[in-house]
Design a protein around this motif. Structure first.
Motif, PDB file in Angstrom:
ATOM      1  N   ASP A 182       0.843  -1.185   0.000  1.00 31.93           N
ATOM      2  CA  ASP A 182       0.000   0.000   0.000  1.00 31.93           C
ATOM      3  C   ASP A 182       0.891   1.251   0.000  1.00 31.93           C
ATOM      4  OD1 ASP A 182       0.498   0.771   2.811  1.00 31.93           O
ATOM      5  OD2 ASP A 182      -0.631  -1.032   3.292  1.00 31.93           O
ATOM      6  N   PRO A 183       0.296   2.424  -0.265  1.00 31.28           N
ATOM      7  CA  PRO A 183       1.108   3.623  -0.475  1.00 31.28           C
ATOM      8  C   PRO A 183       2.069   3.942   0.675  1.00 31.28           C
ATOM      9  CG  PRO A 183      -1.142   4.045  -1.149  1.00 31.28           C
ATOM     10  CD  PRO A 183      -1.129   2.680  -0.530  1.00 31.28           C
ATOM     11  N   GLN A 184       1.625   3.794   1.915  1.00 32.89           N
ATOM     12  CA  GLN A 184       2.536   4.133   3.015  1.00 32.89           C
ATOM     13  C   GLN A 184       3.672   3.130   3.133  1.00 32.89           C
ATOM     14  OE1 GLN A 184       0.311   4.901   6.621  1.00 32.89           O
ATOM     15  NE2 GLN A 184      -0.827   6.570   5.673  1.00 32.89           N
TER      16      GLN A 184
ATOM     17  N   MET B  62       6.184   3.967   0.617  1.00 35.43           N
ATOM     18  CA  MET B  62       6.978   5.121   1.011  1.00 35.43           C
ATOM     19  C   MET B  62       8.034   4.719   2.036  1.00 35.43           C
ATOM     20  SD  MET B  62       7.324   8.115   0.089  1.00 35.43           S
ATOM     21  CE  MET B  62       5.855   8.837  -0.611  1.00 35.43           C
TER      22      MET B  62
ATOM     23  N   LYS C 163       2.824  23.942   9.636  1.00 35.77           N
ATOM     24  CA  LYS C 163       2.527  22.540   9.356  1.00 35.77           C
ATOM     25  C   LYS C 163       3.699  21.677   9.834  1.00 35.77           C
ATOM     26  CE  LYS C 163      -1.307  22.522   6.599  1.00 35.77           C
ATOM     27  NZ  LYS C 163      -1.899  23.810   6.980  1.00 35.77           N
TER      28      LYS C 163
ATOM     29  N   ARG D 224       8.682   8.770  13.323  1.00 30.18           N
ATOM     30  CA  ARG D 224       7.233   8.553  13.182  1.00 30.18           C
ATOM     31  C   ARG D 224       6.692   7.847  14.422  1.00 30.18           C
ATOM     32  NH1 ARG D 224       7.391   6.254   8.490  1.00 30.18           N
ATOM     33  NH2 ARG D 224       7.693   8.258   7.502  1.00 30.18           N
TER      34      ARG D 224
ATOM     35  N   ASP E 221       0.912  16.923  10.374  1.00 30.27           N
ATOM     36  CA  ASP E 221       0.178  17.150   9.125  1.00 30.27           C
ATOM     37  C   ASP E 221       0.635  16.209   8.013  1.00 30.27           C
ATOM     38  OD1 ASP E 221      -1.430  19.637   9.775  1.00 30.27           O
ATOM     39  OD2 ASP E 221       0.587  20.187  10.430  1.00 30.27           O
ATOM     40  N   TYR E 222       1.940  16.017   7.929  1.00 28.70           N
ATOM     41  CA  TYR E 222       2.477  15.155   6.868  1.00 28.70           C
ATOM     42  C   TYR E 222       3.238  13.997   7.497  1.00 28.70           C
ATOM     43  CZ  TYR E 222       1.509  19.461   4.340  1.00 28.70           C
ATOM     44  OH  TYR E 222       0.909  20.581   3.839  1.00 28.70           O
ATOM     45  N   TYR E 223       2.567  12.864   7.612  1.00 31.79           N
ATOM     46  CA  TYR E 223       3.181  11.703   8.264  1.00 31.79           C
ATOM     47  C   TYR E 223       4.222  11.057   7.365  1.00 31.79           C
ATOM     48  CZ  TYR E 223      -0.663  12.041  11.576  1.00 31.79           C
ATOM     49  OH  TYR E 223      -1.545  12.476  12.523  1.00 31.79           O
ATOM     50  N   PHE E 224       4.020  11.198   6.069  1.00 32.63           N
ATOM     51  CA  PHE E 224       4.953  10.608   5.110  1.00 32.63           C
ATOM     52  C   PHE E 224       5.443  11.681   4.159  1.00 32.63           C
ATOM     53  CE2 PHE E 224       3.043   6.905   6.789  1.00 32.63           C
ATOM     54  CZ  PHE E 224       4.041   5.957   6.706  1.00 32.63           C
TER      55      PHE E 224
ATOM     56  N   ASN F 265      -2.895  -2.588   2.947  1.00 33.49           N
ATOM     57  CA  ASN F 265      -2.856  -4.046   2.912  1.00 33.49           C
ATOM     58  C   ASN F 265      -3.582  -4.569   4.149  1.00 33.49           C
ATOM     59  OD1 ASN F 265       0.345  -3.523   1.733  1.00 33.49           O
ATOM     60  ND2 ASN F 265      -1.072  -4.780   0.581  1.00 33.49           N
TER      61      ASN F 265
ATOM     62  N   HIS G  58      -3.741   0.271  -5.135  1.00 35.95           N
ATOM     63  CA  HIS G  58      -2.854   1.011  -4.248  1.00 35.95           C
ATOM     64  C   HIS G  58      -2.324   2.272  -4.911  1.00 35.95           C
ATOM     65  CE1 HIS G  58      -2.989  -1.705  -1.031  1.00 35.95           C
ATOM     66  NE2 HIS G  58      -2.301  -2.673  -1.594  1.00 35.95           N
TER      67      HIS G  58
ATOM     68  N   LYS H  12      -6.031  15.185   6.262  1.00 42.53           N
ATOM     69  CA  LYS H  12      -4.727  14.518   6.250  1.00 42.53           C
ATOM     70  C   LYS H  12      -4.629  13.406   7.282  1.00 42.53           C
ATOM     71  CE  LYS H  12      -2.277  18.683   4.804  1.00 42.53           C
ATOM     72  NZ  LYS H  12      -3.239  19.715   5.314  1.00 42.53           N
TER      73      LYS H  12
ATOM     74  N   TYR I   6      -3.807   9.441   6.609  1.00 44.53           N
ATOM     75  CA  TYR I   6      -2.733   8.724   7.305  1.00 44.53           C
ATOM     76  C   TYR I   6      -3.262   7.455   7.977  1.00 44.53           C
ATOM     77  CZ  TYR I   6       0.573   7.502  10.960  1.00 44.53           C
ATOM     78  OH  TYR I   6       1.417   6.804  11.780  1.00 44.53           O
TER      79      TYR I   6
ATOM     80  N   GLY J 183      -3.703   4.481   5.852  1.00 44.34           N
ATOM     81  CA  GLY J 183      -2.529   3.877   5.200  1.00 44.34           C
ATOM     82  C   GLY J 183      -2.308   4.391   3.795  1.00 44.34           C
TER      83      GLY J 183
ATOM     84  N   LEU K 193      -1.778   7.747   0.785  1.00 42.49           N
ATOM     85  CA  LEU K 193      -1.130   9.029   0.534  1.00 42.49           C
ATOM     86  C   LEU K 193      -2.028   9.800  -0.424  1.00 42.49           C
ATOM     87  CD1 LEU K 193       2.522   7.787  -0.171  1.00 42.49           C
ATOM     88  CD2 LEU K 193       1.707   8.859   1.927  1.00 42.49           C
TER      89      LEU K 193
END
Lengths: 378, 383
Positions: free
Chosen positions: A173-175, A178, A309, A318, A327-330, B42, B200, B233, B237, B240, B242
């Motif tokens: 998945d996206p996170q 990253m 931010k 993290r 605000d921006y976790y990643f 996931n 994804h 946001k 998060y 999971g 972006l």
């Protein structure tokens, strides 16, 4: 820089058959580089990795590691594999043990690392891939994405000089993707050579120093991303499409009658090029060593102001900021520098190992006319 | 109001009781012909939810309604439902059973007891759609992962479903193949099929979907337009995910007043158009040249006096026609977007288009005109 890997005029066919999977193939990989391997399905990327590491022995040509031809003996191959770790696309192909910790320990134990040291490496590697809680779990209970992360931990535990990852973000998945990129950056900053094959051209564009493009078992391009994507016909023949940021920059530059160069590769440099002009804001930088933040969260918010931010880069940080307003976790570096480009102050918490990336980003933005100030919170 | 086609009502589900719920009180509605994306990390429960919507699994609690009627789970009813609601699994190896490609693609239609000619035609059309015509007689075992993925897609296309559920349809595919799958999804949408997709790739779903449902730890946390979700946001998060890069760029630029926040650009072209300041005031014409699969593209372009312009191709009939006479085409991929961008830069372009896709092909140009970012003349040339 010196070449860590080189292949010269390599030809390889499975079992010496008629189909050349690699055909008169040459590549040079600079030590310490961030190298992306691109190409359509079936272009030969995975075969190339197997050939680089001595799993496949080419019928013609030679493979050099640190300037020396690979010797296809037990000692020769052990030498390569003690320094080169490979994460396969399908993690199940490289997992042999039943428990997570056993699997991660497998590589270093095989290389004769002593037990205490192995234990430490396993803990560290599992933490780096956010799988510490799964240490005692059977592998078969894990999801595909989790197994992939265990496979990466196994490669990290070898403490390799070269890290090869075949489609490391596929299916994640996206996170989680990253996090893989954060990890790749960390390895790069530790001086490790990182090779990644991927179908994600946007990801490769933002990350790689050099791209190598394969087509039907041949190496058809080695160089910078921009040079490759500027040749639309070649991109088409290689089964690829050009990255979104590259396209947008070219299109807007064309209409506005400005040069496409410098080329933005991420959001902040894109904004600097097309939304810049105002005085840049500041990035308040909080470097966290192993997640040690102390009272600097409050201090940073006091200095930067409540409206600033807050962004994060790195797994330790993290963890440490769990429960705080973020605000921006990643992708905190790109996000906080975007804020600065737009004229606003922001706060960036990051694992100390990533310090050089901040400088790199600030220098890049200078090239786009945005002079971002960095304030260090001690 | 859009008519609801598929509805999950308070669904709870677990594979084994002791493992707890994989789906926890999930309710959502999928509108007829609404391009729907299911997002989540996931293990969030996306694939499990798909298996419930397709009646492969029966929920422990709650119910699924199809066309307003609860699924009965009687064998006969389930078979009828599955002939209308097809699912494309993430892993093609879960779906291929027959020794060769042709037999595998014919499997579904044969079960529907269609006449032989019809089956043959469907198999040929489906294999063409996924670019695998030449593999018709190949053994499935010998195919690569990407090829197998395309054969499984052909298999569901041959069923002519009313609803198509696609689980990570582009995962593991190279960029061009991934684009082809998205164009097929758009084609199905244009023919009235309701397409539901998990992915994804948030950039990809952002440019495609009208409505998103976000799964997190077995619950559905959000249903609606993507922008409202991505603007939160903390929620992004927790899920999971972006935010899509086009969304971030638009947020950034609108926060300093460089562009208006709305309308939200969903594609690269729409974003570029919002930023670009075409001072010349000169915009090109987008010629949408509708063709059937038997059209000789080169002669038609000549007949209409459109030679020498940048050309793109879009939709199945256009690809069929192209395959027949092989004229030179500049944009085999992203035809509508690339042709529209040419017009933004003041040049005319020709999009060779399947008539059923014309409305879809105009979208970016209309976005540009309606937003006041340009003045592109759209010239639809019908046969």
């Amino acid at each position: 820089m010196s070449r860590i890997f080189e292949m010269r005029d390599v030809t390889f066919a499975h079992h010496g058959g008629p189909v050349k999977v690699m055909d008169n193939f040459s590549i040079a990989v600079e030590e310490g580089s961030r190298t992306a391997i691109l190409g359509a399905n079936g272009a030969g990327k995975t075969t190339m990795f197997y050939t680089l590491t001595g799993v496949y022995r080419p019928q013609e040509g030679e493979v050099l590691f640190r300037g020396e031809p690979i010797e296809y003996t037990k000692e020769g191959l052990t030498k390569v594999r003690s320094e080169v770790a490979v994460v396969l696309q399908n993690p199940d192909e490289q997992m042999f043990c039943s428990l997570v910790e056993e699997d991660v320990a497998f590589g270093p134990l095989n290389l004769g690392v002593d037990r205490d040291e192995v234990e430490q490496r396993v803990d560290k590697a599992l933490r780096d891939v956010r799988m510490s809680d799964f240490k005692k779990r059977p592998l078969q209970q894990l999801s595909g994405g989790q197994r992939k992360r265990v496979a990466i931990a196994g490669a990290l535990a070898v403490h390799p000089e070269v890290m090869i990852m075949d489609e490391p973000t596929a299916g994640l998945d996206p996170q989680a993707s990253m996090e893989v990129i954060e990890l790749a950056e960390k390895l790069h900053l530790q001086g490790i050579t990182v090779l990644i094959s991927t179908h994600d051209v946007d990801l490769a564009y933002g990350w790689a120093d050099a791209v190598n493009v394969l087509r039907k078992g041949k190496m058809v391009f080695s160089g910078t991303s921009e040079e490759f994507y500027s040749d639309a016909e070649n991109v088409h023949l290689c089964g690829l499409l050009s990255p979104a940021t590259f396209n947008m920059n070219r299109e807007v530059s064309d209409i506005n009658g400005i040069s496409p160069s410098p080329y933005p590769r991420n959001v902040s440099s894109f904004l600097a090029k097309f939304g810049g002009g105002q005085k840049a804001g500041r990035v308040f930088c909080v470097s966290c060593n192993e997640g040690d933040i102390g009272d600097r969260y409050e201090q940073a918010v006091r200095e930067a102001g409540e409206d600033a931010k807050i962004g994060i880069y790195g797994t330790d940080t993290r963890y440490a900021l769990t429960g705080k307003r973020v605000d921006y976790y990643f992708d905190g570096i790109d996000s906080c520098f975007s804020e600065a480009v737009l004229g606003r102050d922001s706060i960036l918490f990051y694992d100390s190992v990533y310090e050089p990336l901040l400088k790199e980003q600030a220098d890049t933005l200078k090239g786009f006319g945005s002079d971002v100030g960095r304030e260090v919170i001690q | 109001m859009t008519q609801t086609l598929l509805e999950a009502e308070n669904i709870c589900f677990s594979y084994e009781k002791k493992d707890g719920n994989v789906l926890d009180n999930v309710s959502l509605r999928i509108g007829k012909n609404v391009k729907t994306a299911l997002l989540g990390a996931n293990g969030a429960g996306k694939s499990t939810l798909f298996s419930i919507l397709n009646a492969l699994n029966r929920p422990g609690e709650g119910r699924v309604l199809y066309n307003g009627e609860p699924i009965s789970y009687r064998k006969k009813d389930i078979l009828r439902m599955r002939s209308e609601v097809s699912i494309l699994f993430q892993n093609p190896n879960d779906m291929l059973f027959r020794p060769n490609v042709e037999q595998d693609v014919a499997f579904g239609p044969t079960n529907l007891k269609l006449p032989r000619d019809e089956i043959e035609k469907r198999v040929d059309d489906a294999l063409f759609a996924v670019g695998m015509s030449e593999y018709k007689k190949s053994p499935t075992m010998k195919l690569s992962y990407g090829q197998r993925k395309r054969i499984t897609l052909a298999g569901v296309l041959a069923m002519h479903p009313q609803v198509l559920i696609m689980d990570e349809p582009t995962a593991g595919l190279d960029p061009q193949m991934a684009y082809e799958v998205m164009e097929i999804a758009e084609q199905l949408h244009c023919t009235g099929v309701t397409v539901i997709m998990s992915s994804h790739d948030t950039d990809l779903t952002y440019s495609w979907a009208d409505e998103i449902h976000v799964m997190q730890h077995g619950r559905c946390q959000y249903s609606g337009a993507p922008e409202e979700f991505y603007a939160d946001k903390a929620a992004v998060y927790r899920a999971g995910l972006l935010s899509p890069s086009v969304f971030l760029m638009n947020e950034g630029l609108s926060s300093i007043g460089k562009v208006e926040r709305e309308p939200f650009p969903r594609t690269q072209t729409q974003m570029s158009a919002k930023i670009a300041n075409n001072r010349s005031g000169k915009f090109g014409t987008l010629h949408i040249l509708e063709v059937s699969q038997d059209t000789d593209i080169t002669s038609l372009i000549g007949e209409k006096g459109l030679e020498g312009l940048s050309t793109g191709i879009y939709g199945m009939a256009a690809r069929r026609a192209h395959d027949f006479s092989k004229p030179a085409i500049d944009f085999m991929y992203n035809g509508p977007e690339n042709c529209t961008m040419k017009c933004m830069a003041g040049k005319d372009s020709v999009l060779v288009c399947d008539p059923i896709m014309t409305d879809s092909a105009r979208k970016s140009a209309e976005f540009i005109n309606e937003g006041g970012y340009g003045d592109i003349r759209i010239d639809v040339i019908r046969q």
